[in-house]
Design a protein around this motif. Structure first.
Motif, PDB file in Angstrom:
ATOM      1  N   ASN A   1       0.857  -1.281  -0.093  1.00  0.00           N
ATOM      2  CA  ASN A   1      -0.132   0.110  -0.128  1.00  0.00           C
ATOM      3  C   ASN A   1       0.923   1.150   0.101  1.00  0.00           C
ATOM      4  O   ASN A   1       0.432   2.375   0.388  1.00  0.00           O
ATOM      5  N   CYS A   2       2.025   1.209  -0.450  1.00  0.00           N
ATOM      6  CA  CYS A   2       2.904   2.362  -0.596  1.00  0.00           C
ATOM      7  C   CYS A   2       3.045   2.896  -2.216  1.00  0.00           C
ATOM      8  O   CYS A   2       2.638   2.322  -2.949  1.00  0.00           O
ATOM      9  N   PRO A   3       3.259   4.214  -2.213  1.00  0.00           N
ATOM     10  CA  PRO A   3       3.407   4.657  -3.480  1.00  0.00           C
ATOM     11  C   PRO A   3       4.475   4.276  -4.398  1.00  0.00           C
ATOM     12  O   PRO A   3       5.457   3.548  -3.692  1.00  0.00           O
ATOM     13  N   HIS A   4       4.371   4.589  -5.917  1.00  0.00           N
ATOM     14  CA  HIS A   4       5.697   4.297  -6.378  1.00  0.00           C
ATOM     15  C   HIS A   4       6.660   5.536  -6.627  1.00  0.00           C
ATOM     16  O   HIS A   4       6.089   6.676  -7.089  1.00  0.00           O
ATOM     17  N   THR A   5       7.790   5.378  -5.779  1.00  0.00           N
ATOM     18  CA  THR A   5       8.728   6.438  -6.179  1.00  0.00           C
ATOM     19  C   THR A   5      10.046   5.823  -6.293  1.00  0.00           C
ATOM     20  O   THR A   5      10.337   4.720  -6.536  1.00  0.00           O
ATOM     21  N   PRO A   6      11.314   6.787  -6.791  1.00  0.00           N
ATOM     22  CA  PRO A   6      12.460   6.173  -6.942  1.00  0.00           C
ATOM     23  C   PRO A   6      12.832   5.072  -5.844  1.00  0.00           C
ATOM     24  O   PRO A   6      13.440   3.950  -5.832  1.00  0.00           O
ATOM     25  N   SER A   7      12.534   5.399  -4.517  1.00  0.00           N
ATOM     26  CA  SER A   7      13.087   4.655  -3.560  1.00  0.00           C
ATOM     27  C   SER A   7      12.151   3.255  -3.201  1.00  0.00           C
ATOM     28  O   SER A   7      12.648   2.560  -2.583  1.00  0.00           O
ATOM     29  N   THR A   8      10.794   3.184  -3.915  1.00  0.00           N
ATOM     30  CA  THR A   8      10.187   2.150  -3.696  1.00  0.00           C
ATOM     31  C   THR A   8      10.157   1.168  -4.887  1.00  0.00           C
ATOM     32  O   THR A   8       9.400   0.011  -4.829  1.00  0.00           O
ATOM     33  N   PHE A   9      10.990   1.769  -6.141  1.00  0.00           N
ATOM     34  CA  PHE A   9      10.845   0.635  -7.361  1.00  0.00           C
ATOM     35  C   PHE A   9      11.395  -0.598  -6.753  1.00  0.00           C
ATOM     36  O   PHE A   9      12.657  -0.483  -6.320  1.00  0.00           O
ATOM     37  N   HIS A  10      10.774  -1.799  -6.993  1.00  0.00           N
ATOM     38  CA  HIS A  10      11.386  -3.049  -6.995  1.00  0.00           C
ATOM     39  C   HIS A  10      11.703  -3.289  -5.311  1.00  0.00           C
ATOM     40  O   HIS A  10      12.761  -3.923  -5.183  1.00  0.00           O
TER      41      HIS A  10
END
Length: 328
Positions: A213-222
């Motif tokens: 349930n987190c957004p897609h950002t550069p830090s959450t990619f994969h």
């Protein structure tokens, strides 16, 4: 300038009440065909419009923003996620970006629980048997799924939607643990009956069901890469109603095929509508066409939020849902 003089371009078909109200208030160009606009069409729109109303199917990156005209001052996104918009570049060019946060919270949380139930109770398999006419009566060992009560739910991302999922899980008797960029206040944790895990690896390894349930950002990619997916229990289930890019889809597909992960419920995909055919073929996977926020009520509320953002901006004030790079 009077609102009616504002030129507003809407890139996709919106609910009829929303389009009607926009037509009453603004000089609006609607997309009657509902086909995604090409980059060329978007560039033309951004040259002539005062306000652009895009959706997640419109990738508005730096090269496209470089073609924007001097008139464009607001990108009023129809949706909460803005990972398809280069917000920092837009701000550098003097273009504000707004979104519609909070509108989809309850609908997306409902869909998260629906996917959890669908995967653990094997609902699509039962539906398929009935639709094919292959059911020959009840049997003690047929279509056995799992009980939700007592299963540990791990929530990755404890924002509005994550918290709404936690409240629903409590009703099902599921203990809740979570990992978040920032820990919630203790009183909020107590209200949700949720335990914080500072280590994402620990959360993943303990969860019987993992909800993204987190957004897609550069830090959450994969963020859920092959190494982290391997930490999951072999009988665990993963559900994603957030953004597909958070999970390494190829790694997940391999592990679902090999039985290293028991099942998955996915409403979003790493490459949007281009879904790995091996993933589609798996019996232990429930796939939905990005339906998390697809309710009549939710989409109308989204449109109303867009209109409020436009009206507030036109009146010379800060849009209530202004997005700034620091928020991402």
């Amino acid at each position: 300038m009077p609102d009616k003089c504002l030129t507003v371009v809407v890139t996709r078909r919106l609910p009829e009440p929303v389009e009607r109200r926009m037509s009453e208030l603004f000089d609006v160009s609607l997309n009657a065909d509902d086909a995604p606009m090409s980059r060329e069409a978007l560039a033309v729109a951004m040259k002539s419009a005062d306000i652009l109303v895009p959706t997640l199917t419109d990738r508005i990156d730096a090269p496209l923003l470089a073609q924007a005209g001097e008139r464009l001052k607001l990108i009023a996104n129809f949706g909460a996620g803005v990972d398809h918009i280069d917000v920092a570049t837009a701000r550098q060019r003097g273009i504000h970006v707004s979104n519609t946060p909070g509108v989809v919270t309850e609908d997306t949380a409902d869909m998260t629980m629906a996917l959890i139930l669908a995967v653990t109770r094997r609902i699509p398999e039962g539906l398929s048997v009935m639709q094919k006419g292959d059911w020959h009566g009840w049997a003690p060992t047929a279509h056995l799924g799992g009980r939700l009560a007592g299963r540990r739910l791990g929530i990755l991302g404890m924002g509005r939607i994550g918290q709404a999922v936690a409240r629903r899980a409590a009703v099902f008797g599921m203990p809740v643990e979570y990992h978040n960029r920032r820990r919630l206040r203790r009183e909020t944790e107590a209200d949700l009956n949720a335990s914080y895990r500072e280590s994402l690896d620990q959360l993943v390894s303990r969860a019987d069901i993992l909800s993204i349930n987190c957004p897609h950002t550069p830090s959450t990619f994969h963020l859920m890469n092959a190494r982290r997916l391997k930490l999951m229990k072999p009988d665990a289930v993963i559900v994603n109603t957030s953004r597909g890019e958070v999970i390494d889809e190829n790694a997940l597909t391999r592990m679902l095929r090999s039985g290293e992960v028991a099942g998955a419920g996915l409403d979003v995909f790493e490459h949007r509508h281009e879904i790995n055919p091996r993933l589609r073929a798996l019996p232990n996977v429930v796939l939905l066409p990005h339906m998390g926020s697809a309710t009549v009520e939710g989409r109308i509320e989204m449109g109303e939020a867009v209109i409020v953002n436009i009206k507030t901006f036109a009146d010379g004030h800060r849009p209530p849902d202004l997005v700034v790079p620091a928020m991402l």
